[in-house]
Design a protein around this motif. Structure first.
Motif, PDB file in Angstrom:
ATOM      1  N   PHE A   1      26.011  -1.243 -10.596  1.00 13.19           N
ATOM      2  CA  PHE A   1      25.262  -2.085 -10.396  1.00 13.19           C
ATOM      3  C   PHE A   1      23.962  -1.476 -10.469  1.00 13.19           C
ATOM      4  N   LEU A   2      22.998  -2.158 -11.169  1.00 11.05           N
ATOM      5  CA  LEU A   2      21.402  -1.665 -11.091  1.00 11.05           C
ATOM      6  C   LEU A   2      20.527  -2.618 -10.950  1.00 11.05           C
ATOM      7  N   VAL A   3      19.834  -2.144  -9.580  1.00  9.17           N
ATOM      8  CA  VAL A   3      18.777  -3.490  -9.075  1.00  9.17           C
ATOM      9  C   VAL A   3      17.454  -2.579  -9.047  1.00  9.17           C
ATOM     10  N   ILE A   4      16.592  -3.289  -9.451  1.00  7.98           N
ATOM     11  CA  ILE A   4      15.296  -2.740  -9.749  1.00  7.98           C
ATOM     12  C   ILE A   4      14.183  -3.613  -8.960  1.00  7.98           C
ATOM     13  N   LEU A   5      13.522  -3.070  -7.756  1.00  6.70           N
ATOM     14  CA  LEU A   5      12.423  -4.044  -7.115  1.00  6.70           C
ATOM     15  C   LEU A   5      10.997  -3.515  -7.730  1.00  6.70           C
ATOM     16  N   THR A   6      10.450  -4.212  -8.334  1.00 14.01           N
ATOM     17  CA  THR A   6       9.141  -3.841  -9.085  1.00 14.01           C
ATOM     18  C   THR A   6       7.786  -4.124  -8.111  1.00 14.01           C
ATOM     19  N   GLN A   7       7.060  -3.336  -8.337  1.00  9.26           N
ATOM     20  CA  GLN A   7       5.527  -3.539  -7.915  1.00  9.26           C
ATOM     21  C   GLN A   7       4.853  -4.659  -8.576  1.00  9.26           C
ATOM     22  N   GLY A   8       4.758  -5.740  -7.680  1.00  2.00           N
ATOM     23  CA  GLY A   8       4.272  -6.968  -8.547  1.00  2.00           C
ATOM     24  C   GLY A   8       5.206  -7.706  -9.325  1.00  2.00           C
ATOM     25  N   ASN A   9       4.534  -8.275 -10.255  1.00  9.85           N
ATOM     26  CA  ASN A   9       5.425  -8.973 -11.267  1.00  9.85           C
ATOM     27  C   ASN A   9       5.812  -8.021 -12.642  1.00  9.85           C
ATOM     28  N   ALA A  10       7.017  -8.244 -12.868  1.00 13.36           N
ATOM     29  CA  ALA A  10       7.324  -7.539 -14.233  1.00 13.36           C
ATOM     30  C   ALA A  10       6.864  -8.359 -15.456  1.00 13.36           C
ATOM     31  N   ASP A  11       6.716  -7.537 -16.417  1.00 21.45           N
ATOM     32  CA  ASP A  11       6.293  -7.991 -17.625  1.00 21.45           C
ATOM     33  C   ASP A  11       7.504  -8.469 -18.543  1.00 21.45           C
ATOM     34  N   LYS A  12       7.352 -10.038 -18.650  1.00 21.12           N
ATOM     35  CA  LYS A  12       8.852 -10.566 -19.396  1.00 21.12           C
ATOM     36  C   LYS A  12       8.690 -10.180 -20.935  1.00 21.12           C
ATOM     37  N   ARG A  13       7.661  -9.447 -21.374  1.00 20.42           N
ATOM     38  CA  ARG A  13       7.736  -9.122 -22.668  1.00 20.42           C
ATOM     39  C   ARG A  13       8.359  -7.906 -22.931  1.00 20.42           C
ATOM     40  N   LYS A  14       8.526  -7.069 -22.023  1.00 22.04           N
ATOM     41  CA  LYS A  14       9.438  -5.689 -22.265  1.00 22.04           C
ATOM     42  C   LYS A  14      10.892  -5.963 -22.535  1.00 22.04           C
ATOM     43  N   ALA A  15      11.302  -5.184 -23.629  1.00 16.99           N
ATOM     44  CA  ALA A  15      12.887  -5.464 -23.934  1.00 16.99           C
ATOM     45  C   ALA A  15      13.903  -5.395 -22.775  1.00 16.99           C
ATOM     46  N   PHE A  16      13.811  -4.600 -21.893  1.00 19.33           N
ATOM     47  CA  PHE A  16      14.462  -4.556 -20.694  1.00 19.33           C
ATOM     48  C   PHE A  16      14.756  -5.614 -20.031  1.00 19.33           C
ATOM     49  N   VAL A  17      13.305  -6.302 -19.817  1.00 23.01           N
ATOM     50  CA  VAL A  17      13.370  -7.600 -18.948  1.00 23.01           C
ATOM     51  C   VAL A  17      13.771  -8.578 -19.658  1.00 23.01           C
ATOM     52  N   LYS A  18      13.813  -8.711 -20.628  1.00 20.40           N
ATOM     53  CA  LYS A  18      14.173  -9.741 -21.720  1.00 20.40           C
ATOM     54  C   LYS A  18      15.850  -9.703 -21.696  1.00 20.40           C
ATOM     55  N   PHE A  19      16.410  -8.585 -21.598  1.00 20.94           N
ATOM     56  CA  PHE A  19      17.757  -8.226 -21.676  1.00 20.94           C
ATOM     57  C   PHE A  19      18.346  -8.673 -20.397  1.00 20.94           C
ATOM     58  N   VAL A  20      17.745  -8.544 -19.180  1.00 19.98           N
ATOM     59  CA  VAL A  20      18.168  -8.747 -17.914  1.00 19.98           C
ATOM     60  C   VAL A  20      17.975 -10.245 -17.723  1.00 19.98           C
ATOM     61  N   ILE A  21      16.984 -11.048 -18.151  1.00 16.26           N
ATOM     62  CA  ILE A  21      16.754 -12.418 -18.181  1.00 16.26           C
ATOM     63  C   ILE A  21      17.900 -13.131 -18.839  1.00 16.26           C
ATOM     64  N   LYS A  22      18.534 -12.486 -19.869  1.00 13.45           N
ATOM     65  CA  LYS A  22      19.484 -13.106 -20.780  1.00 13.45           C
ATOM     66  C   LYS A  22      20.801 -12.918 -20.200  1.00 13.45           C
ATOM     67  N   GLN A  23      21.148 -11.594 -19.868  1.00  9.29           N
ATOM     68  CA  GLN A  23      22.510 -11.385 -19.468  1.00  9.29           C
ATOM     69  C   GLN A  23      22.455 -10.804 -18.069  1.00  9.29           C
ATOM     70  N   GLY A  24      21.553 -10.655 -17.255  1.00 11.60           N
ATOM     71  CA  GLY A  24      21.498 -10.200 -15.746  1.00 11.60           C
ATOM     72  C   GLY A  24      21.152 -11.170 -14.715  1.00 11.60           C
ATOM     73  N   MET A  25      20.460 -10.894 -13.875  1.00 14.99           N
ATOM     74  CA  MET A  25      19.741 -11.754 -12.764  1.00 14.99           C
ATOM     75  C   MET A  25      18.285 -11.053 -12.615  1.00 14.99           C
ATOM     76  N   PHE A  26      17.457 -12.097 -13.128  1.00 12.69           N
ATOM     77  CA  PHE A  26      16.125 -11.833 -12.985  1.00 12.69           C
ATOM     78  C   PHE A  26      15.315 -12.741 -11.878  1.00 12.69           C
ATOM     79  N   VAL A  27      15.140 -12.358 -10.652  1.00  7.58           N
ATOM     80  CA  VAL A  27      14.961 -13.066  -9.464  1.00  7.58           C
ATOM     81  C   VAL A  27      13.298 -12.998  -9.330  1.00  7.58           C
ATOM     82  N   GLU A  28      12.594 -14.003  -9.562  1.00  4.54           N
ATOM     83  CA  GLU A  28      11.263 -14.087  -9.105  1.00  4.54           C
ATOM     84  C   GLU A  28      11.007 -14.567  -7.676  1.00  4.54           C
ATOM     85  N   CYS A  29      10.718 -13.561  -7.031  1.00  3.83           N
ATOM     86  CA  CYS A  29      10.223 -13.446  -5.393  1.00  3.83           C
ATOM     87  C   CYS A  29       8.602 -13.744  -5.516  1.00  3.83           C
TER      88      CYS A  29
END
Length: 333
Positions: free
Chosen positions: A107-135
């Motif tokens: 498993f890969l867990v990434i804790l971002t500084q601030g908000n992640a850019d939802k336009r980035k390909a990897f972020v889109k990938f995680v939103i679709k196939q992983g868990m994108f949690v908005e804290c």
């Protein structure tokens, strides 16, 4: 998804291999990371947990991601406090992770500084196939629920009113609030009372500024003077004290302008939060406490605070001898 939605998913054992914890609330992200680790039941974490920070070398991260668990069913790779998913990060520094040969046990867990850019390909990938949690920063009612739930876990009751007081004391910061509840749980028996909070909770400078305002408005100037003296005994020139006093009036000025423009309360609160960066409870306070003041009086008060701040830095005035007199002048005009 929200943290609550993610927690329900974790409780049901539905943990995705790619997880992004995005948002401004550091405590929530750390809380969610702990929840993920708890749900995965990592054995021998010294061998099956790899933690990176900032902008680690992608090759090193990929090596950790693709390493099979050792004497454990699962392995986790964590990247903390990184800006690789931010809008400011050039290119897509996370693209390699999407193409990795990470086994299903990892498993890969990434804790971002601030908000992640939802336009980035990897972020889109995680939103679709992983868990994108908005804290994101929690609203007052959610923080009060957090306080009541944490107190309940400690075997204590706390009223909604006192939960809000703890929220205000902590300035809406979940880490500070959690620490205060934990400390009170070691002292209180059965219930966290108003007297307990007043006696044992550590008051932030912002909270004391609000209390000074309440005392001056409530006709208790001597109590306000005593609180100011106590604060200045601890620090003769506390950084930001005048700024916080001024910000209180700045928030009220925005509230007054919105009231004069006949904005509805909900719109006014949102505007105060947006224009001043105040927390929701501070915006509600400003909306209520601006009523006795005209816009001109509020602007005059802000200018007087600015002048005192300048004079104090130049050594022309002393906060110990001159601040209370200024407050008397402001609240009596």
């Amino acid at each position: 998804m929200t943290p609550n939605e993610a927690l329900k998913q974790l409780k049901n054992g539905q943990v995705k291999n790619f997880i992004i914890l995005s948002g401004e609330d550091h405590y929530l992200k750390q809380h969610m990371l702990s929840a993920v680790q708890g749900a995965l039941h990592i054995d021998m974490p010294e061998l099956n947990l790899s933690v990176f920070e900032d902008r680690p070398d992608p090759k090193t991260v990929l090596c950790a991601m693709e390493t099979l668990p050792f004497m454990s069913e699962k392995r986790i790779t964590v990247i903390k406090g990184t800006d690789i998913l931010s809008a400011q990060a050039a290119g897509d520094l996370s693209a390699a992770y999407m193409q990795s040969n990470m086994p299903a046990s990892n498993f890969l867990v990434i804790l971002t500084q601030g908000n992640a850019d939802k336009r980035k390909a990897f972020v889109k990938f995680v939103i679709k196939q992983g868990m994108f949690v908005e804290c994101n920063t929690m609203q007052d009612q959610d923080i009060c629920a957090f306080v009541k739930n944490r107190a309940k876990q400690k075997g204590l009751m706390v009223s909604s009113k006192n939960a809000q007081v703890i929220n205000e004391i902590g300035g809406g910061d979940l880490s500070t609030i959690a620490n205060e509840v934990d400390k009170l749980s070691c002292i209180c028996k059965g219930e966290i009372s108003t007297a307990d909070i007043e006696k044992y909770a550590v008051k932030s400078m912002q909270y004391n500024v609000y209390k000074i305002h309440d005392l001056m408005m409530g006709g208790h100037p001597q109590q306000a003077s005593a609180l100011i003296s106590k604060m200045l005994e601890e620090d003769s020139n506390p950084i930001g004290f005048i700024t916080l006093l001024s910000n209180n009036f700045r928030q009220m000025l925005v509230a007054r302008a919105c009231r004069d423009a006949k904005f509805p309360d909900r719109k006014t609160i949102s505007h105060i939060v947006e224009a001043t960066g105040a927390r929701e409870f501070a915006a509600r306070r400003a909306l209520e406490h601006c009523k006795p003041f005209t816009a001109k009086k509020l602007r005059d008060a802000i200018n007087k605070f600015a002048q005192m701040d300048f004079d104090a830095k130049q050594g022309v005035v002393s906060l110990k001898t001159d601040l209370f007199a200024l407050l008397v002048d402001i609240y009596s005009t």
